[in-house]
Design a protein around this motif. Sequence first.
Motif, short mmCIF file in Angstrom:
data_model
loop_
_atom_site.label_atom_id
_atom_site.label_comp_id
_atom_site.label_asym_id
_atom_site.label_seq_id
_atom_site.Cartn_x
_atom_site.Cartn_y
_atom_site.Cartn_z
N GLN A 238 -25.80 -61.29 -0.15
CA GLN A 238 -25.31 -62.33 0.77
C GLN A 238 -23.90 -62.71 0.37
N SER A 239 -23.05 -62.96 1.36
CA SER A 239 -21.75 -63.55 1.03
C SER A 239 -21.48 -64.71 1.97
N LYS A 240 -20.47 -65.47 1.60
CA LYS A 240 -20.12 -66.65 2.40
C LYS A 240 -18.61 -66.59 2.69
N CYS A 241 -18.22 -67.12 3.84
CA CYS A 241 -16.79 -67.14 4.16
C CYS A 241 -16.40 -68.48 4.76
N GLY A 242 -15.12 -68.72 4.85
CA GLY A 242 -14.64 -69.93 5.51
C GLY A 242 -14.06 -70.95 4.55
N LEU A 243 -14.29 -70.77 3.26
CA LEU A 243 -13.72 -71.69 2.27
C LEU A 243 -12.54 -70.97 1.62
N CYS A 244 -11.34 -71.41 1.99
CA CYS A 244 -10.15 -70.66 1.57
C CYS A 244 -9.36 -71.47 0.55
N PHE A 245 -9.75 -71.35 -0.72
CA PHE A 245 -9.07 -72.09 -1.79
C PHE A 245 -7.58 -71.73 -1.85
N ASP A 246 -7.28 -70.45 -1.61
CA ASP A 246 -5.90 -69.99 -1.74
C ASP A 246 -4.98 -70.70 -0.75
N ARG A 247 -5.53 -71.06 0.43
CA ARG A 247 -4.71 -71.73 1.46
C ARG A 247 -5.02 -73.22 1.54
#
Length: 309
Positions: A79-88
């Motif tokens: 499973q992976s998760k997306c939408g949390l963009c620490f870099d930006r």
Amino acid sequence: MKIISVVNGPKNISAIVQGCMRMPALSKEDAAKVIRTAYDCGINFYDHATCYGENGEAETRFAEAFPLTGIKREDIFIQSKCGLCFDRNEFDWTKENILQSVDDSLRRLNIEYLDALLLHRPDVLYDPEDVADAFNILEHAGKVRHFGVSNLVPMQIELLKKYVKQPLVFNQVQLSLEQSQLIDQALYMNNKTTEFSVNRDGNALDYCRLHDITIQAWSPLQIGMFGGTFIDNPDFPELNKALEKIAEREGASKTAVAIAWILRHPAKMQAIIGTMNPEHIKDACKAADVNLSHHDWYELYLAAGKYLP
Ligand SMILES: NC(=O)c1ccc[n+]([C@@H]2O[C@H](COP(=O)([O-])OP(=O)(O)OC[C@H]3O[C@@H](n4cnc5c(N)ncnc54)[C@H](OP(=O)(O)O)[C@@H]3O)[C@@H](O)[C@H]2O)c1
């Protein structure tokens, strides 16, 4: 290992999940030991996110290590998760970001499909039709088998469900003996003398049970978000005493008992452990064999600093 099946979702998945957030700190050999130890203990579910490590390094390390484990891709759930963009410094649920994130995860993990994709934390500016489009494309391309969310309250899930046609089968949220808000507010309902009654999640637990969404409890041993563990922590004497008493009786560790407290709940949740120490993984997985009585469950809850109204 306790095995669960999710209505409209994956079947025969382990109730304990190996979280991979801390994997970037490991060599590929040590990462392989973590993956293999978890697997040998009955774990068949591994949790990632695009933001674990710089440039998704947790996923890269997992892929480097995986061939050393001798485990077949099809025997595990990734499973992976997306939408949390620490870099930006932003949360981003745009179609472009969701599609790009999945492509990046698949490339880094060196796999053809994700067993599950979760939207990590709510992007206030998101357009639900955009998310629906992205999910359709990902499902159609065979890149993602199941979809879900993380850290969402019921009304946010309702809004998404109006547009997204795939069932949302997971909600990954924080829950532990120390961070038990998911449970507290129902017990202290309407009680203005305590802040335990504050409803912080819109009754997410009951909502998820009603809608066949499996709760994945993140950080089951953690104090706060990143405060270290309460296991063997002198700041939690009553809790450690209560854990120890049951651990001795069950021939298990305190860690196992703390995780069993989550698994004992009838909602059939998963618990996502984060340790990268193979001995601690073995300890944690014994949770599945700990028999907590109704009374034990309340005793642990009270020892964590709560009281019954
Ligand atoms: N969706 C979200 O927003 C979100 C947020 C955070 C995390 N997560 C997921 O949840 C997973 C778990 O997070 P976490 O690492 O914070 O969870 P955790 O399992 O609650 O905490 C791990 C901590 O507990 C310690 N520990 C474990 N077993 C121990 C033992 N037997 N004795 C003493 N200490 C012990 C570990 O130390 P050692 O390393 O020394 O064992 C580590 O410091 C992550 O990998 C990630 O997949 C999701």
